[in-house]
Design an enzyme around this catalytic site. Structure first.
Site, PDB file in Angstrom:
ATOM      1  N   LEU A  12      50.840  56.118  30.929  1.00  0.00           N
ATOM      2  CA  LEU A  12      50.161  57.365  31.277  1.00  0.00           C
ATOM      3  C   LEU A  12      49.559  57.254  32.685  1.00  0.00           C
ATOM      4  O   LEU A  12      48.370  56.982  32.832  1.00  0.00           O
ATOM      5  CB  LEU A  12      49.065  57.635  30.245  1.00  0.00           C
ATOM      6  CG  LEU A  12      48.711  59.091  29.974  1.00  0.00           C
ATOM      7  CD1 LEU A  12      47.847  59.170  28.733  1.00  0.00           C
ATOM      8  CD2 LEU A  12      48.019  59.756  31.139  1.00  0.00           C
ATOM      9  N   GLU A  58      50.232  59.025  36.553  1.00  0.00           N
ATOM     10  CA  GLU A  58      51.036  59.899  37.413  1.00  0.00           C
ATOM     11  C   GLU A  58      51.407  59.244  38.736  1.00  0.00           C
ATOM     12  O   GLU A  58      52.516  59.421  39.239  1.00  0.00           O
ATOM     13  CB  GLU A  58      50.317  61.230  37.662  1.00  0.00           C
ATOM     14  CG  GLU A  58      50.261  62.153  36.452  1.00  0.00           C
ATOM     15  CD  GLU A  58      49.142  61.809  35.476  1.00  0.00           C
ATOM     16  OE1 GLU A  58      48.245  61.017  35.844  1.00  0.00           O
ATOM     17  OE2 GLU A  58      49.148  62.326  34.345  1.00  0.00           O
ATOM     18  N   GLN A  89      53.185  66.167  33.675  1.00  0.00           N
ATOM     19  CA  GLN A  89      52.978  67.014  32.485  1.00  0.00           C
ATOM     20  C   GLN A  89      52.346  68.373  32.788  1.00  0.00           C
ATOM     21  O   GLN A  89      52.721  69.376  32.195  1.00  0.00           O
ATOM     22  CB  GLN A  89      52.142  66.240  31.479  1.00  0.00           C
ATOM     23  CG  GLN A  89      52.367  66.655  30.064  1.00  0.00           C
ATOM     24  CD  GLN A  89      51.947  65.546  29.100  1.00  0.00           C
ATOM     25  OE1 GLN A  89      50.758  65.264  28.957  1.00  0.00           O
ATOM     26  NE2 GLN A  89      52.894  64.908  28.461  1.00  0.00           N
ATOM     27  N   HIS A 126      44.733  72.956  34.435  1.00  0.00           N
ATOM     28  CA  HIS A 126      46.087  73.150  33.903  1.00  0.00           C
ATOM     29  C   HIS A 126      46.695  74.445  34.448  1.00  0.00           C
ATOM     30  O   HIS A 126      47.825  74.760  34.126  1.00  0.00           O
ATOM     31  CB  HIS A 126      46.075  73.246  32.371  1.00  0.00           C
ATOM     32  CG  HIS A 126      45.909  71.936  31.673  1.00  0.00           C
ATOM     33  ND1 HIS A 126      44.839  71.104  31.898  1.00  0.00           N
ATOM     34  CD2 HIS A 126      46.671  71.309  30.742  1.00  0.00           C
ATOM     35  CE1 HIS A 126      44.961  70.027  31.125  1.00  0.00           C
ATOM     36  NE2 HIS A 126      46.062  70.129  30.426  1.00  0.00           N
TER      37      HIS A 126
END
Lengths: 323, 351
Positions: free
Chosen positions: A57, A59, A81, A128
């Site tokens: 996990l 980036e 993601q 997000h």
């Protein structure tokens, strides 16, 4: 032909390109066994053993190692993601991926695609929902692509994967499953750098991309031909199709630009500068931009106030038409 | 503090130390010619480093980053690799590049502000040096991972210093390499300083090589001023990686005799006596002594003169190179220039 939404079109393009070119590999968080949190990579792990990787996990690690893979003979497709997590690896993108061809005088290249869902309107968590396309467009050496429908998503992603240089592929999360289209099962390419004239018109040029494009289309339907509007889907933010934009504005003399990103230094600013340089004498009034305000993306109870709405786009159109 | 740390170094790989203590079993397998080659390589890169430093002072090149004191770490690594391997060097690794067939002309070109210097010769894979600290570590992980996937038999070497081990890039790079069994060597030249900040302030870890434990990776600490030890460690790590047995972290324990860069003054943050202590561990002097002991005859002066002559010849060529064409800025950004770049180029050049 097969009926597909954007997420299925992305999946088809990935599968097709992996079948076509054994150098293509897919990596990212949850992209393997789970098939991606949005299912974009569904089925690839089984079909292409040893070429689809569930990564730790991290980036920066995903993009940094992708750069190394790209210079050593592979074509990595990295998934981040959510686009809000692109800023950790931004150093890798800006300082390295985008500069490798130049720094090595073409000896090394970085044929890397970074796919990432972007955009607001789905009541998601913080960080997000942002639209950072202008940041990537402001990075020389990168290409920046944003499809608005399944047909384009498949054809543009295939082009991005075949492109010899790094491409950021922004997927409009809000409309991942909102549009269903008949799209060809067999391969086809949509060139990077070419806009799409979605509908022709003579009174006004309306420019948008990604999820905003659907909103513009819905609005024009609602307005039932009140004005003759030329709707342009920019599709590629960098390098963008200046010619199509300029020719349209020269014809209509009016322009409205819509984007979800904040206003200052948003990509509309660049388009307005180009119109100023090349089509100023054709204008009947100032170009209007309908954007989000210069504030951080709020939590979801205010996101519809923050994002461009059909009502705000309509107001923008009326403002230009009534100037 | 530094002394205490060193006393604890029971497991440091050493073949030939500064007092002449040597691992004869290993050295007996190394031919006289090979030893001479090692020696000449270090003499050459030290002579180049000195020359480049002087050229900066004379205004003939821009900022230059010296690696004085680290010749064994750089030469030992470069000579243990094959051409097809990938290196991801830092700004302090001109010595590695020079020994990896990067023409001296090009190394000077880079420090002289001409991007053409970064282009790797076709026969080797010398990645352009990294200017940000540590960002090249994940590249080495990725290139080594690609070598594993492609079964290409290559090894990727990521160079970095002690300071870079504090960065997230170090963690993510090593973690990925270990998880995916990358054919990568992480080569840390622990030269004790990140500009002014000493190694003890970078990490509380007893050593840098010990950090490998947490990644499930082999970590080796070598005397970085011992070219044989460095060569041995890198060769073994490379063989291991080529066989598909994964990455290794190698810490070369060494010292930056030079300032951080030509813009730095190291006397502001470290003592003269500390530098003198390290000068006694000079990597070149100990090989000279060893060759004498082993009866390998060399003409020291002739070797140095030969190195200098080679460098001078390249400097002559470097100084004849005309300025890069401004069009060059546009040529290599993408495979094909964009319409906007095309227009901007014409505007810029008044065409």
């Amino acid at each position: 032909m097969v009926v597909a939404n954007i997420i299925q079109a992305v999946n088809m393009a990935l599968k097709q390109e992996m079948q076509r070119d054994s150098k293509v590999v897919v990596l990212g968080e949850d992209v393997g066994v789970n098939g991606g949190v949005f299912r974009a990579t569904d089925g690839l792990y089984k079909e292409f053993p040893g070429r689809v990787f569930d990564t730790p996990l991290a980036e920066l690690g995903i993009v940094g190692t992708s750069v190394g893979m790209a210079v050593n003979g592979l074509k990595p497709i990295a998934e981040i993601q959510f686009s809000g997590f692109m800023y950790g690896p931004f150093d890798q993108i800006f300082s390295h991926a985008a500069r490798i061809r130049m720094r090595s005088r073409g000896r090394f290249t970085c044929p890397l695609v970074i796919r990432t869902p972007y955009g607001g309107g789905i009541r998601a968590l913080e960080l997000h929902g942002e639209s950072g396309e202008a940041i990537f467009a402001h990075t020389p050496g990168l290409k920046m692509v944003v499809p608005s429908n399944p047909y384009d998503a498949k054809g543009l992603l295939a082009s991005a994967i075949r492109d010899p240089d790094p491409v950021i592929f922004y997927e409009p999360m809000r409309i991942y499953r909102a549009i269903k289209q008949d799209i060809p099962e067999k391969e086809y390419l949509i060139p990077i750098g070419k806009a799409n004239i979605v509908q022709e018109g003579n009174d006004l040029t309306l420019i948008a991309w990604g999820a905003s494009l659907k909103m513009c289309k819905d609005l024009l339907e609602e307005m039932k031909g009140r004005y003759s509007v030329e709707l342009i889907d920019l599709r590629t933010i960098s390098p963008y199709d200046r010619e199509t934009v300029i020719n349209s504005v020269k014809k209509t003399g009016r322009c409205v630009i819509v984007h979800e990103a904040i206003q200052t230094c948003g990509f509309a600013a660049e388009l307005i500068a180009a119109i100023n340089e090349d089509a100023m004498l054709s204008l009947h009034g100032p170009v209007v931009r309908v954007t989000s305000p210069d504030v951080p993306f709020p939590l979801y109870r205010l996101e519809n106030d923050f994002l461009p709405s059909m009502a705000r786009i309509k107001k923008g159109i009326e403002k230009v038409m009534e100037f | 503090m530094a002394k205490k740390q060193e006393e604890n170094k029971s497991d440091i790989v050493s073949v030939l130390d500064e007092n002449g203590k040597s691992d004869e079993q290993y050295l007996s397998k190394i031919s006289n010619d090979k030893i001479k080659e090692f020696y000449k390589a270090m003499v050459l890169i030290r002579a180049f480093d000195q020359k480049a430093f002087n050229m900066q002072r004379q205004g003939r090149i821009g900022t230059y980053i010296s690696y004085k004191g680290q010749e064994a770490s750089q030469a030992g690594t470069a000579l243990a690799l094959e051409d097809k391997d990938f290196i991801f060097p830092t700004y302090r690794d001109s010595g590695v590049l020079l020994l990896r067939k990067q023409p001296i002309v090009q190394i000077l070109q880079y420090w002289g502000g001409d991007e053409r210097g970064l282009k790797s010769p076709d026969s080797v894979n010398n990645f352009p040096i990294a200017i940000p600290v540590g960002t090249q570590i994940p590249h080495a992980a990725g290139a080594g991972w690609a070598a594993t996937i492609r079964k290409s038999g290559q090894v990727a070497v990521g160079f970095f210093g002690d300071g870079a081990t504090s960065k997230g890039d170090f963690h993510e790079g090593l973690n990925f390499a270990s998880v995916f069994n990358a054919a990568t060597i992480f080569l840390c030249q622990n030269n004790q300083y990140a500009i002014s900040v000493p190694r003890a302030k970078q990490t509380k870890s007893e050593s840098i090589s010990k950090k490998a434990v947490a990644y499930g990776m082999e970590g080796i600490e070598v005397d970085g001023n011992d070219i044989f030890a460095v060569y041995k460690a890198v060769k073994e790590a490379a063989d291991k990686a080529r066989k598909g047995n994964g990455p290794t972290l190698i810490e070369c324990y060494t010292y930056r005799i030079s300032d951080h860069s030509t813009s730095d003054d190291a006397s502001r943050y470290r003592s003269k006596s500390e530098v003198e202590q390290w000068e006694k561990k000079d990597p070149i002097a100990r090989v000279e002594k060893y060759m004498q002991r082993r009866g390998i005859k060399i003409d020291k002066d002739a070797i140095l003169e030969e190195a200098k002559a080679k460098i001078e010849k390249e400097i002559e060529a470097f100084e004849k190179i005309s300025a890069p064409d401004p069009k060059d800025m546009f040529k290599y950004v993408f495979a094909e220039m964009t319409p906007a770049q095309n227009k901007q180029m014409k505007d810029l050049l008044g065409e």
